[in-house]
Design a protein around this motif. Structure first.
Motif, PDB file in Angstrom:
ATOM      1  N   ARG A 107      37.523  37.481  41.120  1.00  0.00           N
ATOM      2  CA  ARG A 107      38.874  38.076  41.080  1.00  0.00           C
ATOM      3  C   ARG A 107      39.007  39.253  42.037  1.00  0.00           C
ATOM      4  O   ARG A 107      39.655  40.238  41.730  1.00  0.00           O
ATOM      5  CB  ARG A 107      39.242  38.516  39.659  1.00  0.00           C
ATOM      6  CG  ARG A 107      39.433  37.365  38.683  1.00  0.00           C
ATOM      7  CD  ARG A 107      39.596  37.834  37.269  1.00  0.00           C
ATOM      8  NE  ARG A 107      38.412  38.528  36.765  1.00  0.00           N
ATOM      9  CZ  ARG A 107      37.327  37.919  36.323  1.00  0.00           C
ATOM     10  NH1 ARG A 107      37.257  36.598  36.342  1.00  0.00           N
ATOM     11  NH2 ARG A 107      36.297  38.606  35.876  1.00  0.00           N
ATOM     12  N   ALA A 108      38.395  39.154  43.194  1.00  0.00           N
ATOM     13  CA  ALA A 108      38.457  40.238  44.182  1.00  0.00           C
ATOM     14  C   ALA A 108      39.899  40.442  44.628  1.00  0.00           C
ATOM     15  O   ALA A 108      40.632  39.467  44.820  1.00  0.00           O
ATOM     16  CB  ALA A 108      37.587  39.907  45.385  1.00  0.00           C
ATOM     17  N   PRO A 109      40.329  41.694  44.791  1.00  0.00           N
ATOM     18  CA  PRO A 109      41.708  41.953  45.207  1.00  0.00           C
ATOM     19  C   PRO A 109      42.043  41.312  46.551  1.00  0.00           C
ATOM     20  O   PRO A 109      43.148  40.875  46.765  1.00  0.00           O
ATOM     21  CB  PRO A 109      41.768  43.480  45.311  1.00  0.00           C
ATOM     22  CG  PRO A 109      40.596  43.991  44.552  1.00  0.00           C
ATOM     23  CD  PRO A 109      39.569  42.915  44.548  1.00  0.00           C
ATOM     24  N   GLN A 110      41.079  41.316  47.463  1.00  0.00           N
ATOM     25  CA  GLN A 110      41.302  40.745  48.795  1.00  0.00           C
ATOM     26  C   GLN A 110      40.300  39.629  49.030  1.00  0.00           C
ATOM     27  O   GLN A 110      39.465  39.699  49.918  1.00  0.00           O
ATOM     28  CB  GLN A 110      41.146  41.817  49.885  1.00  0.00           C
ATOM     29  CG  GLN A 110      42.023  43.028  49.704  1.00  0.00           C
ATOM     30  CD  GLN A 110      43.489  42.703  49.946  1.00  0.00           C
ATOM     31  OE1 GLN A 110      43.810  41.692  50.594  1.00  0.00           O
ATOM     32  NE2 GLN A 110      44.370  43.519  49.405  1.00  0.00           N
ATOM     33  N   GLY A 111      40.391  38.572  48.239  1.00  0.00           N
ATOM     34  CA  GLY A 111      39.396  37.512  48.271  1.00  0.00           C
ATOM     35  C   GLY A 111      39.247  36.870  49.633  1.00  0.00           C
ATOM     36  O   GLY A 111      38.133  36.715  50.152  1.00  0.00           O
TER      37      GLY A 111
ATOM     38  N   GLN B 281      37.717  46.429  41.708  1.00  0.00           N
ATOM     39  CA  GLN B 281      38.201  47.206  42.847  1.00  0.00           C
ATOM     40  C   GLN B 281      37.410  46.830  44.093  1.00  0.00           C
ATOM     41  O   GLN B 281      37.837  47.075  45.203  1.00  0.00           O
ATOM     42  CB  GLN B 281      37.995  48.704  42.588  1.00  0.00           C
ATOM     43  CG  GLN B 281      38.609  49.193  41.295  1.00  0.00           C
ATOM     44  CD  GLN B 281      40.108  49.258  41.398  1.00  0.00           C
ATOM     45  OE1 GLN B 281      40.641  49.867  42.300  1.00  0.00           O
ATOM     46  NE2 GLN B 281      40.792  48.579  40.473  1.00  0.00           N
ATOM     47  N   ILE B 282      36.216  46.276  43.853  1.00  0.00           N
ATOM     48  CA  ILE B 282      35.309  45.951  44.952  1.00  0.00           C
ATOM     49  C   ILE B 282      35.559  44.512  45.392  1.00  0.00           C
ATOM     50  O   ILE B 282      35.677  43.614  44.562  1.00  0.00           O
ATOM     51  CB  ILE B 282      33.845  46.109  44.483  1.00  0.00           C
ATOM     52  CG1 ILE B 282      33.592  47.567  44.083  1.00  0.00           C
ATOM     53  CG2 ILE B 282      32.865  45.644  45.549  1.00  0.00           C
ATOM     54  CD1 ILE B 282      32.330  47.760  43.280  1.00  0.00           C
ATOM     55  N   ASP B 283      35.645  44.317  46.717  1.00  0.00           N
ATOM     56  CA  ASP B 283      35.815  42.958  47.232  1.00  0.00           C
ATOM     57  C   ASP B 283      34.467  42.345  47.585  1.00  0.00           C
ATOM     58  O   ASP B 283      34.182  41.211  47.249  1.00  0.00           O
ATOM     59  CB  ASP B 283      36.709  42.993  48.480  1.00  0.00           C
ATOM     60  CG  ASP B 283      38.104  43.501  48.155  1.00  0.00           C
ATOM     61  OD1 ASP B 283      38.816  42.820  47.406  1.00  0.00           O
ATOM     62  OD2 ASP B 283      38.457  44.598  48.640  1.00  0.00           O
ATOM     63  N   VAL B 284      33.646  43.137  48.268  1.00  0.00           N
ATOM     64  CA  VAL B 284      32.338  42.643  48.690  1.00  0.00           C
ATOM     65  C   VAL B 284      31.262  43.571  48.154  1.00  0.00           C
ATOM     66  O   VAL B 284      31.359  44.791  48.301  1.00  0.00           O
ATOM     67  CB  VAL B 284      32.234  42.586  50.227  1.00  0.00           C
ATOM     68  CG1 VAL B 284      30.843  42.134  50.655  1.00  0.00           C
ATOM     69  CG2 VAL B 284      33.309  41.662  50.792  1.00  0.00           C
ATOM     70  N   ALA B 285      30.252  43.000  47.520  1.00  0.00           N
ATOM     71  CA  ALA B 285      29.158  43.801  47.001  1.00  0.00           C
ATOM     72  C   ALA B 285      27.884  43.452  47.750  1.00  0.00           C
ATOM     73  O   ALA B 285      27.525  42.271  47.852  1.00  0.00           O
ATOM     74  CB  ALA B 285      28.977  43.558  45.509  1.00  0.00           C
ATOM     75  N   ILE B 286      27.245  44.474  48.284  1.00  0.00           N
ATOM     76  CA  ILE B 286      25.952  44.270  48.938  1.00  0.00           C
ATOM     77  C   ILE B 286      24.890  44.592  47.899  1.00  0.00           C
ATOM     78  O   ILE B 286      24.833  45.723  47.392  1.00  0.00           O
ATOM     79  CB  ILE B 286      25.789  45.196  50.159  1.00  0.00           C
ATOM     80  CG1 ILE B 286      26.984  45.019  51.115  1.00  0.00           C
ATOM     81  CG2 ILE B 286      24.467  44.913  50.877  1.00  0.00           C
ATOM     82  CD1 ILE B 286      27.036  46.077  52.197  1.00  0.00           C
TER      83      ILE B 286
END
Lengths: 284, 353, 358
Positions: free
Chosen positions: B271-275, B88-93
């Motif tokens: 596999r990010a939803p909004q790569g 569900q997460i696109d970017v992880a900090i």
């Protein structure tokens, strides 16, 4: 009246069992699964099965030392909290004053505040600039503040105070067996007050005291916040160790293994206890 | 590895509520594309929202950026692992050691160089080998002291061994602070942490008898403000923000031996939803303007080579020139791999030793 | 001053609980000979249990004296009183088996081994408890618990045995059996006993001496026969057995004017009195049908008939008075509800009783 049929009784139990399965059993299975996953040297969790984490924990004297500290802390807390809770419970059970309800509520009121708040309270009291140090400095008994907080002593003090209400409730609920008429009967039969205490009160309340001690022990051993806040990082117990492995070093395998071992420790303690209690019941 | 101690309870709650409300509004605006960023709760979240997310949304009005706060690195890692099949997460900090771990566990995807012009301005240490993510900011380890209790500011890491401060020192080194301090102390003794951290441990053992607490609860900044301790180690960014809010109470110093930084990274999830959008977002976050603004707000070091900071801000972040010149650059791949081992050695050989 | 006439002496014993306007026990005075059984009889709340507890030392009297064998018991701690007590709840030790319950009083006295075992087994035989030595108290029936409580109290050879409604928790049949057993045991052992009960039948049948109490006062002390046959007051008469009360004024020359009934002859032993008086006629002294010689006779209408197995309780209205008649079965012919009948009683069966002072 006829007993309800078996299926109905089963149905009535179902919600409880389901809740238990979802909230206890399932996480436990998950925990067990995590503890047997292989872990690469740089901390990567891999699929598969291994008992590495258990070997690592059991083969490491540090964890044995932590286990010993944990048990020691639990025992010490139980040995302090229960004897302190007993007179309070006895007084509450015996008192005929109309303030009894208020007093009972007061004894148990600390449970209304969170452990975190009460622990901070102890930090204020035991701190370097806390009440006790200030008082000792002011009275001239000390030239420099001493360290009362951040250590095992502080942890034990806070745990004892925090867990005492549980001990009081537990003992109070077991004092029902202690009917004043039984004591009067014993006295009229010629028993001195000491004999009444030793031969009647003590054997009757001992199972209650033991139960309270077990409760305090289990709660102390599994407590995380208090050793963390009061221990100053010096108090290594299984709970803090599990917390650190989970959130700091991210070694979930070891955290899982430690959790399972802690559970086994509880199981062991409780079964040994059961046997002691049974033997006690037989002896008296 | 709960690196940026930019979180406190209230901050988390605020963050959580903020995230909740964004989620709620996000659900209504179904015409827009939603980009999900997961990161630290607390002050970091609010600064990140205004400096990075809001500016990105202005640039891309069709996009709504949602922030999912995590209490610590463990929770972040748990979220990534749990959503491995359907992210569900696109970017992880995350902090840099988690980035290495997540890369190795195939939770992250590599960044497409050509689509991200800002990457060219990132120094090599910001994109080390074995890590798919990219550094976003750095935060230096500093000496923190109670300005009311200490007449003269400490100037050396070895001030942690000052006998007159016995029982007034807080050394929370069971986490990243300890893990970065060990190589630094080792270097000060003329050693190389890649060969042995024994020299660093030896120095720490000299600090041990003076330490009041190894476990700063709720955090070292609060303990210093309360006057419970007088000296300790902490992160520069948070310390300066708190010092600014509480004038004349505490101060942060980067000692003359130099400092060492922990690094926050931006990562594209596998596999990010909004790569594609995620990469555009990361590129935006690394751009000169955003980097400069973030440094100004959070006192975090920028990673973009083209960022030029005013001298005052530069020394607030990296210390005086002498100290800044001796800043230590860690081999984070190596450090990450040894993270648990070092924490364990600190526990056993320093704290309970 | 140990004399047979007053082994147990209670003088002006008084107890008022805080917050209560009337004392629980007011100026109780009584004596009991050695080896006798006294019952304290009265309705609940009359102070009988408080009086017993003061004898036992469980309640401290406000004033007054308790002497046992001439020795004052006031202030003597419980364990030095050598009194056996059977509580209503039995108060057995739940953590001890039957034998150890009985042995308790001996063990704390330092009697052990063979002597203790002998005494315990004697008591178990006496109370027919053979075979239950190692039974847990929780597993005993009500009757067995009662026996254990008695055995435990008797094992210490107490100076006085105190029993606080010991039969109250037993069913009717067992109550009768235990009552007779306690009575015969008490006689056989010759142990001075005080027995509290609210059951008048129990009180009369078990006691040598009955003390009837109400509202904290001892209303009458006497043998069961005296209590029943010559009740001192209206309360005593009504509490012990059934009664017909006739409210009457002295009419002069051996006669009286009964309210609602008219003139009724008086026996010679009732002296004249001033103002309103109360005459008692026990229902079993009233005869239905053909009157006896010398009997006072009146006519009445039957209003109710209750059959209790061995006799009939008949309520009949004579003038404005409702009288109760106890008649052995069978009823005379023609006695049924609504019928006119003749009621009669002998003047010598009438008693003059005092109105109670509160």
């Amino acid at each position: 009246m006829q007993a309800p049929p078996r299926w109905l009784r089963g149905l009535l139990l179902a919600p409880g069992l389901l809740a238990l399965a979802v909230t206890f059993l399932l996480p436990l299975v998950w925990l067990g699964r995590i503890s047997v996953l292989p872990r690469s040297g740089d901390g990567v969790t891999l699929p598969g099965f291994t008992l590495q984490a258990y070997q690592h924990v059991l083969g490491d004297s540090f964890y044995w030392w932590v286990l010993w500290k944990t048990v020691w802390l639990g025992l010490l807390t139980a040995c302090l909290a229960v004897p302190m809770a007993f007179p309070i419970a006895l007084f509450l059970a015996r008192s005929t004053t109309r303030w009894r309800g208020v007093l009972a509520a007061l004894a148990i009121a600390p449970l209304l505040t969170s452990t975190v708040i009460r622990t901070y309270g102890w930090m204020v009291i035991l701190g370097r600039h806390g009440m006790i140090n200030d008082m000792l400095l002011w009275s001239g008994m000390l030239a420099m503040p001493v360290r009362l907080d951040n250590g095992t002593l502080a942890t034990v003090i806070a745990l004892t105070e925090i867990l005492m209400p549980y001990a009081i409730i537990s003992i109070l609920s077991n004092l029902g067996r202690l009917d004043t008429e039984i004591e009067q009967a014993a006295a009229l039969l010629g028993a001195t007050p000491v004999q009444v205490f030793r031969r009647v009160i003590l054997p009757l309340v001992l199972p209650g005291l033991m139960t309270a001690a077990l409760l305090v022990f289990v709660l102390a051993v599994s407590s995380l916040v208090t050793p963390q806040l009061m221990g100053g990082g010096r108090v290594f117990v299984l709970a803090t160790e599990i917390f650190n492995e989970t959130t700091l070093t991210l070694n979930w395998q070891v955290a899982g293994a430690l959790s399972i071992l802690l559970l086994l420790l509880f199981g062991g303690v409780i079964s040994v206890y059961q046997r002691i209690l049974q033997r006690m019941e037989e002896r008296f | 590895m709960n690196a940026p101690r930019l979180l406190n309870r209230r901050g988390f709650l605020l963050g959580a509520t903020a995230a909740g409300s964004t989620l709620a509004t996000g659900a209504r605006a179904d015409a827009t594309t939603v980009l999900t960023v997961a990161g630290f709760a607390g002050p970091f979240q609010s600064i990140f929202r205004t400096v990075v997310m809001d500016t990105f949304e202005r640039k891309r009005p069709d996009v709504r950026v949602v922030y999912r706060p995590a209490m610590n690195s463990a929770q972040m890692l748990a979220m990534l692992r749990l959503e491995r099949q359907a992210p569900q997460i696109d970017v992880a900090i995350t902090d840099i050691s988690i980035s290495f771990l997540a890369t190795a566990e195939n939770l992250l995807a590599p960044l497409a160089e050509q689509a991200m012009p800002s990457l060219a301005a990132i120094p090599p240490w910001g994109r080390p080998e074995g890590m798919y993510g990219v550094a976003f900011s750095t935060d230096n380890l500093t000496l923190l002291y109670d300005t009311r209790a200490l007449k003269s500011p400490p100037g050396s890491w070895l001030d942690l061994a000052r006998p007159d401060l016995a029982d007034q020192i807080c050394l929370p080194v069971e986490d990243t602070r300890g893990v970065v301090l060990l190589p630094l102390l080792t270097r000060m003794q003329g050693g190389d942490y890649r060969r042995s951290i024994e020299p660093g441990l030896a120095v720490m053992r000299r600090f041990a008898p003076l330490v009041a607490t190894w476990n700063a609860q709720p955090d070292i900044y609060t303990l210093l403000l309360a006057g419970t301790v007088a000296l300790g180690v902490g992160w520069n960014g948070r310390a300066r923000m708190i010092a600014q809010a509480n004038p004349g109470m505490l101060s942060a110093v980067i000692p003359r031996e130099g400092s060492v930084a922990q690094i926050n990274t931006l990562n594209l999830t596998a596999r990010a939803p909004q790569g594609e959008l995620a990469q555009a977002f990361i590129d935006h976050a690394l751009s000169v303007d955003v980097q400069a603004a973030f440094a100004e707000r959070a006192y975090y070091g920028p990673v973009n080579n083209h960022v030029v900071l005013p001298e005052a801000l530069k020394s607030a972040i990296s210390g005086p020139p002498e100290a800044a010149a001796r800043a230590m650059q860690l081999d984070w791949r190596f450090v990450s791999a040894h993270y648990s081992e070092w924490v364990r050695r600190i526990q056993r050989e320093v704290i309970s030793g | 001053m140990v004399d047979a006439a007053s082994y147990l002496t209670v003088q002006n014993l008084r107890k008022a609980y805080p917050g209560s306007t009337t004392p629980a026990v007011a100026d109780a005075t009584l004596t009991l000979e050695r080896g006798r059984m006294l019952t304290l009889l009265g309705p609940s709340g009359c102070g009988k249990t408080t009086l017993l507890r003061m004898l036992a030392g469980l309640t401290t009297p406000d004033s007054g004296q308790v002497l046992v064998g001439g020795r004052s018991m006031i202030g003597v701690p419980l364990h030095k009183r050598n009194m056996g007590m059977v509580f209503q709840s039995y108060a057995l030790f739940p953590h001890l088996d039957v034998a150890r319950n009985i042995a308790f009083g001996l063990e704390v006295r330092g009697i052990k081994d063979a002597a203790c075992r002998k005494r315990v087994s004697d008591m178990m035989d006496l109370m027919h408890l053979g075979g239950l030595e190692h039974r847990r108290v929780a597993d005993l029936s009500g009757g067995q618990r009662q026996r254990v409580a008695l055995a435990r109290a008797l094992a210490i050879e107490p100076d006085i045995l105190l029993l606080d409604e010991p039969l109250a928790n037993l069913d009717v049949k067992l109550r009768g059996i235990m009552r007779d057993e306690i009575r015969s045991l008490q006689r056989r052992l010759g142990i001075t006993s005080v027995f509290v009960t609210h059951d008048q039948e129990e009180a009369l049948s078990i006691a040598d001496v009955v003390a009837v109490m109400s509202d904290g006062h001892v209303r009458q002390i006497g043998t069961p026969v005296e209590i029943y046959d010559r009740p001192a007051s209206r309360f005593v008469a009504s509490f012990v057995g059934r009664s017909n009360f006739l409210f009457a004024r002295y009419g002069g020359s051996g006669s009286t004017e009964v309210e609602g009934l008219g003139p009724v002859p008086l026996p010679a032993d009732i002296p004249p009195w001033e103002g309103p008086g109360i005459l008692l006629v026990r229902p079993h002294h009233v005869q239905l049908g053909a009157p006896q010689a010398d009997a006072y006779t009146c006519s009445a209408i039957v209003e109710d008939i209750v059959y209790t197995g061995d006799r009939y309780i008949v309520a009949a209205r004579a003038g404005q008075l409702r009288l109760c008649v106890e008649q052995g079965a069978p009823l005379p012919a023609g006695v049924s509800i609504g019928q006119d009948v003749q009621l009669s009683w002998l003047p010598r069966d009438m008693r003059l009783v005092a109105e109670d002072t509160v």
